[in-house]
Design an enzyme around this catalytic site. Structure first.
Site, PDB file in Angstrom:
ATOM      1  CG  ASP A   1       1.603 -19.077 -45.080  1.00 10.62           C
ATOM      2  OD1 ASP A   1       0.957 -18.335 -45.878  1.00 10.62           O
ATOM      3  OD2 ASP A   1       1.908 -18.742 -44.025  1.00 10.62           O
TER       4      ASP A   1
ATOM      5  CG  ASP B   1      11.032 -32.044 -51.127  1.00  7.07           C
ATOM      6  OD1 ASP B   1      10.178 -32.477 -50.883  1.00  7.07           O
ATOM      7  OD2 ASP B   1      12.425 -32.439 -51.097  1.00  7.07           O
TER       8      ASP B   1
ATOM      9  CE1 TYR C   1       2.948 -21.259 -40.049  1.00  3.52           C
ATOM     10  CE2 TYR C   1       0.847 -20.126 -41.205  1.00  3.52           C
ATOM     11  CZ  TYR C   1       2.248 -20.591 -41.133  1.00  3.52           C
ATOM     12  OH  TYR C   1       2.948 -20.034 -42.259  1.00  3.52           O
TER      13      TYR C   1
ATOM     14  CG  ASP D   1       3.074 -16.398 -50.745  1.00  6.13           C
ATOM     15  OD1 ASP D   1       1.697 -16.262 -50.167  1.00  6.13           O
ATOM     16  OD2 ASP D   1       3.791 -15.259 -50.482  1.00  6.13           O
TER      17      ASP D   1
ATOM     18  CE  LYS E   1      11.698 -33.150 -47.122  1.00  4.24           C
ATOM     19  NZ  LYS E   1      12.122 -33.630 -48.723  1.00  4.24           N
TER      20      LYS E   1
HETATM   21  N1  GGG Z   1      -4.512 -10.864 -46.237  1.00  2.34           N
HETATM   22  C1  GGG Z   1      -4.094 -11.510 -44.986  1.00  2.34           C
HETATM   23  C2  GGG Z   1      -2.652 -11.182 -44.708  1.00  2.34           C
HETATM   24  O1  GGG Z   1      -2.196 -10.234 -44.175  1.00  2.34           O
HETATM   25  N2  GGG Z   1      -1.707 -12.067 -45.266  1.00  2.34           N
HETATM   26  C3  GGG Z   1      -0.324 -11.949 -44.712  1.00  2.34           C
HETATM   27  C4  GGG Z   1       0.156 -13.229 -43.733  1.00  2.34           C
HETATM   28  O2  GGG Z   1       1.192 -13.523 -43.814  1.00  2.34           O
HETATM   29  N3  GGG Z   1      -0.734 -14.389 -43.660  1.00  2.34           N
HETATM   30  C5  GGG Z   1      -0.322 -15.442 -42.816  1.00  2.34           C
HETATM   31  C6  GGG Z   1      -1.101 -16.546 -42.856  1.00  2.34           C
HETATM   32  O3  GGG Z   1      -2.093 -16.559 -44.028  1.00  2.34           O
HETATM   33  O4  GGG Z   1      -1.173 -17.313 -42.395  1.00  2.34           O
END
Ligand code: GGG
Length: 343
Positions: free
Chosen positions: A238, A214, A131, A242, A181
């Site tokens: 990231d 993975d 990023y 999730d 990886k």
């Molecule tokens: N709560 C913050 C938010 O909007 N997260 C959504 C998102 O895509 N964040 C990307 C990241 O954490 O780099």
């Protein structure tokens, strides 16, 4: 009693709903907070061409902490514009290189897996890697179009996030898993593996595993109870968080802190979830992720008793079945129950 100056950036969509909820709970702790609200959002972008004013970072520097709701309104502003215009610049400007995301089941929450009793702390590198924003496009729209995006891994950046992770592991159950990886990415990820081995030598009391992303995705589904601290790059962290949110019952439970460990700038606290435009303003969003993030902020500000009280109140409420399933209780009802519990 110290008053903590908090920059509030509700942002977009349910970011507004859950920020209001979190502030209501934090106010009920009795900790002296002085919140100043900044309506920086996709709406700001539509009106001004920027997600935040040109001096936005300088403005935030004066605060003890930042609390952010969510960013994104893809119907009107591309997500790449909103993310790179607000959230990512704040993380980079204040060197918030450690993104901390806890994953465990709250009492009463069953989650989708048979696995119970997992307690994972994911440490995501937060200022570089995939990023970094380094790259470009040429010949746009033509058949010889090229897009390049470079992942940047510096020795300083990799060493410091690993040390941060090892310190966390030392304070917990003493195990760290470094996620890369390196079979496929033979420069950056091999480098990360090498640095992990170097830093591991400084922490003989911490056991270390190396896993590919993975395999880690499968492990988090099949045997999350075997994991303690995970350290991963920006993109991998990231994605894995999730997944972590999913196994802990959903994004409504996933809290996070963007920490500037040397405190040269404010740290930022935010739920992991995004702005969820489809449910914004409908009293549906689960505020627990934001409230838990607020507890992490209190802890960072030195208000650890209040932080523990907020977490205990969340746990008491979910143990009673409140807020544990989508749609079972509204934002306001969950918030009121947590406030009541705090009293
Ligand atoms: N709560 C913050 C938010 O909007 N997260 C959504 C998102 O895509 N964040 C990307 C990241 O954490 O780099």
């Amino acid at each position: 009693m110290k008053t903590h100056k908090i920059a509030l950036i509700p942002g977009d969509g349910i970011g507004v709903d859950v920020t209001d909820a979190a502030m209501e709970v934090l106010a009920a702790t009795g900790v002296s907070l002085d919140p100043v609200r900044f309506d920086w959002s996709c709406e700001t972008y539509l009106q001004t061409g920027r997600m935040m004013p040109g001096d936005g970072i300088d403005t935030l520097r004066a605060f003890d902490a930042i609390f952010l709701g969510a960013v994104g309104w893809p119907a009107t502003v591309p997500d790449s514009v909103s993310l790179h215009g607000l959230l990512l610049p704040i993380r980079k400007a204040f060197d918030q290189y450690a993104n901390i995301r806890p994953h465990r089941l709250l009492p009463g929450v069953e989650g989708p897996l048979k696995a119970q009793g997992f307690d994972i702390l994911c440490i995501r590198e937060n200022t570089e890697g995939e990023y970094s924003g380094a790259g470009g496009r040429v010949h746009q729209g033509r058949d010889n179009e090229v897009a390049v995006e470079s992942a940047i891994f510096t020795r300083k950046g990799v060493e410091r996030i690993l040390r941060f992770g090892f310190d966390q592991a030392r304070a917990r159950r003493g195990h760290l898993t470094s996620v890369t990886k390196s079979n496929a990415q033979k420069y950056s990820m091999v480098f990360w593996d090498e640095v992990t081995r170097e830093i591991a030598a400084e922490y003989p009391d911490v056991t270390v595993s190396h896993m590919h992303i993975d395999a880690m995705a499968a492990k988090m589904v099949m045997a999350p109870q075997d994991l303690d601290v995970i350290v991963a790059s920006n993109l991998f962290g990231d994605i894995l968080t999730d997944l972590g949110a999913a196994i802990q019952g959903g994004l409504g439970f996933a809290a996070s802190a963007n920490i500037c460990p040397d405190r040269s700038g404010p740290s930022m606290f935010e739920p992991v979830h995004g702005s969820a435009p489809d449910i914004a303003g409908r009293n549906i969003a689960n505020p627990i992720a934001a409230i838990w993030s607020g507890a992490m902020m209190l802890d960072h500000l030195g208000e650890s008793d209040a932080a523990k009280a907020v977490l205990a109140a969340i746990e008491a409420v979910t143990a009673r079945g409140i807020g544990i399933r989508p749609g079972s209780h509204g934002t306001a009802a969950i918030t009121a129950a947590i406030v009541e519990e705090l009293k």
